[in-house]
Enzyme design. Structure first.
Site, PDB file in Angstrom:
ATOM      1  N   SER A  12      28.820 -17.352 -19.018  1.00  0.00           N
ATOM      2  CA  SER A  12      28.728 -17.645 -20.444  1.00  0.00           C
ATOM      3  C   SER A  12      30.029 -17.257 -21.169  1.00  0.00           C
ATOM      4  O   SER A  12      31.096 -17.768 -20.819  1.00  0.00           O
ATOM      5  CB  SER A  12      27.511 -16.926 -21.040  1.00  0.00           C
ATOM      6  OG  SER A  12      27.222 -17.395 -22.326  1.00  0.00           O
ATOM      7  N   ASP A  41      19.444 -25.151 -18.454  1.00  0.00           N
ATOM      8  CA  ASP A  41      20.135 -24.332 -19.451  1.00  0.00           C
ATOM      9  C   ASP A  41      19.994 -24.962 -20.835  1.00  0.00           C
ATOM     10  O   ASP A  41      20.350 -26.123 -21.045  1.00  0.00           O
ATOM     11  CB  ASP A  41      21.617 -24.200 -19.089  1.00  0.00           C
ATOM     12  CG  ASP A  41      22.341 -23.153 -19.918  1.00  0.00           C
ATOM     13  OD1 ASP A  41      21.743 -22.653 -20.893  1.00  0.00           O
ATOM     14  OD2 ASP A  41      23.486 -22.827 -19.597  1.00  0.00           O
ATOM     15  N   HIS A  56      20.112 -20.678 -17.878  1.00  0.00           N
ATOM     16  CA  HIS A  56      21.330 -19.990 -18.301  1.00  0.00           C
ATOM     17  C   HIS A  56      21.578 -18.735 -17.467  1.00  0.00           C
ATOM     18  O   HIS A  56      22.721 -18.419 -17.147  1.00  0.00           O
ATOM     19  CB  HIS A  56      21.222 -19.622 -19.788  1.00  0.00           C
ATOM     20  CG  HIS A  56      22.523 -19.181 -20.392  1.00  0.00           C
ATOM     21  ND1 HIS A  56      23.601 -20.025 -20.541  1.00  0.00           N
ATOM     22  CD2 HIS A  56      22.933 -17.969 -20.860  1.00  0.00           C
ATOM     23  CE1 HIS A  56      24.611 -19.370 -21.100  1.00  0.00           C
ATOM     24  NE2 HIS A  56      24.227 -18.122 -21.284  1.00  0.00           N
TER      25      HIS A  56
END
Length: 470
Positions: free
Chosen positions: A273, A391, A419
């Site tokens: 991320s 995600d 995610h």
């Protein structure tokens, strides 16, 4: 819930935040936890597991005692040859021309060697001739056509038929700037037995080094040296009470200090991320030290800019009152399933367990205008992109666009992942990462007449009209 609201009211009245993250003393030094002071008063917790090379060599010697002398000599010679080949690696000529036009158009031309992947392939496995490939966004509009200096007389048409419109031609424009990259990179297989290899794991907003527990355990058992820090305000690192301590540049300098402290000759960066942006920054700053990069649900190659309409722009005390709702929404959006297992993983990973002040400052400090398409296109390091199909934070299109603009990129999609895919599907992620660490370019077909390469591996030309925010 009532306690959270009460604490939020006290936060508004006193002007102080609660639940600050402070460093703790490690009760078991053997676990590999260290506390590094990157700046005066700014301490980061780091999980550093260094393999016992002496113990590994002893085990190899004990296993070799049961073999005959001839077998031992032949195996020893083979290991020496493998070691020499690993040290030499494969030399790849990285040459590309990046042209930026005043209308925002970006053209990337690859002029160097073409790589062939044996392990990491597209899902369909198709290969296409390595010719000029153009990728255009949906909002791209054709440029006004320019007159042809040498017009060709049209063929006479039968009566009653209309003349077809000629295809539009793009007007030649003067480029705003041109970036030339011409370098040679040596790419080799990185095994756990290599003492010059180190793995760096960087988490994102609201996480901690604990989200990498499966990866740290897996690769440390294979003999890799692993380093995983807690970002400032996360995990057991110190949490300064000034917003400037959580800007992208402040956090990037923290990770620069960690990288310089633990870096080896060949370093592999693994980011998740927001952590992907820091890995990109380090790969750009230290191209000779960063050997490979893994980007897990990192998004597209666009410059970072905080959203002014985000819920994280609310006051810290309001965020504190909403913290149970935020944690529930993160569980729902961060995992493909929301069962007891996922809740336990979220708790064990210490994810989204940060103070509202840190969370607000982190989201507001995501300003990095240099990290645009050109910045990513300049990277010559091999990169593995891992995306969870479920995600809800990062669209699939962003990782596809990242794969198109990077020079050496492999995109792998995990259908059952979201995610937090490295926590949901640890075995799958660990296998992909390990294959990528051991991967070495195949240049045996370099002399063939018609080079063939998977489109997922290399894209020769990319045209972009407007960047898309993360």
């Amino acid at each position: 819930m009532l306690t959270s609201i009460t604490d939020g009211i006290l936060c508004c009245l006193t002007g102080k935040t609660t639940s600050l993250v402070l460093p703790v003393e490690s009760s078991e030094p053997s676990d590999g936890f260290e506390f590094v002071e990157v700046k005066p008063g700014r301490v980061l917790r780091v999980r550093h597991i260094k393999p016992d090379r002496q113990r590994m060599d002893t085990e190899k010697q004990d296993a070799g005692k049961n073999k005959t002398t001839a077998d031992y000599d032949s195996n020893n010679d083979a290991s020496v040859r493998d070691s020499i080949n690993d040290d030499i690696g494969t030399s790849v000529h990285c040459k590309r021309k990046i042209t930026v036009y005043r209308n925002g158009q970006l053209v990337i031309e690859n002029l160097g060697d073409v790589l062939h992947s044996e392990i990491l392939q597209c899902q369909d496995g198709d290969v296409e001739p390595c010719s000029t490939v153009e990728v255009e966004l949906a909002d791209y509009k054709e440029m006004p056509s320019s007159p042809d200096p040498n017009p060709v007389p049209p063929d006479p048409l039968p009566s009653g038929e209309q003349k077809p419109a000629p295809p539009p031609r793009r007007r030649r424009r003067k480029p705003k700037r041109t970036v030339l990259i011409d370098s040679t990179r040596v790419i080799s297989s990185c095994k756990g037995t290599h003492s010059d290899v180190a793995l760096f794991f960087v988490h994102g907003v609201g996480g901690s080094l604990d989200i990498w527990s499966s990866q740290l355990e897996f690769f440390s058992r294979l003999g890799y040296e692993v380093i995983a820090p807690d970002l400032a305000g996360h995990g057991a690192s110190t949490a300064p009470q000034i917003a400037a301590a959580y800007t992208f540049y402040a956090l990037a300098e923290d990770l620069r200090a960690i990288f310089k402290r633990y870096a080896r000759k060949r370093n592999i960066l693994i980011g998740h991320s927001y952590g992907v942006s820091f890995c990109t920054f380090l790969a750009h700053e230290y191209p000779d030290l960063v050997h490979k990069v893994v980007m897990i649900n990192g998004g597209g190659p666009t410059a970072l800019e905080p959203s002014l309409c985000s819920i994280f722009q609310l006051p810290s005390c309001v965020l504190h009152c909403l913290s149970p709702c935020l944690a529930w929404s993160f569980l729902k959006a961060g995992f493909a399933r929301q069962g007891a297992k996922e809740k336990q993983l979220l708790k064990q990973g210490n994810a989204f367990n940060v103070s509202p002040f840190v969370l607000r400052a982190m989201m507001s400090g995501q300003y990095w205008p240099e990290g645009d398409e050109v910045y990513h296109a300049e990277l010559t390091v091999p990169i593995l992109l891992v995306h969870g199909m479920c995600d809800k934070f990062v669209p699939m299109e962003e990782d596809q666009r990242m794969a198109e603009i990077l020079l050496f990129a492999f995109l792998k999609v995990i259908e059952e992942g979201s995610h937090m895919v490295m926590m949901e599907c640890p075995d799958t992620v660990n296998t992909l990462l390990h294959e990528f660490f051991l991967w070495e370019p195949d240049m045996s077909r370099k002399g063939e007449a018609n080079h063939t390469v998977s489109v997922c591996d290399t894209i020769n030309m990319l045209k972009i009209k407007k960047p898309v925010d993360k």
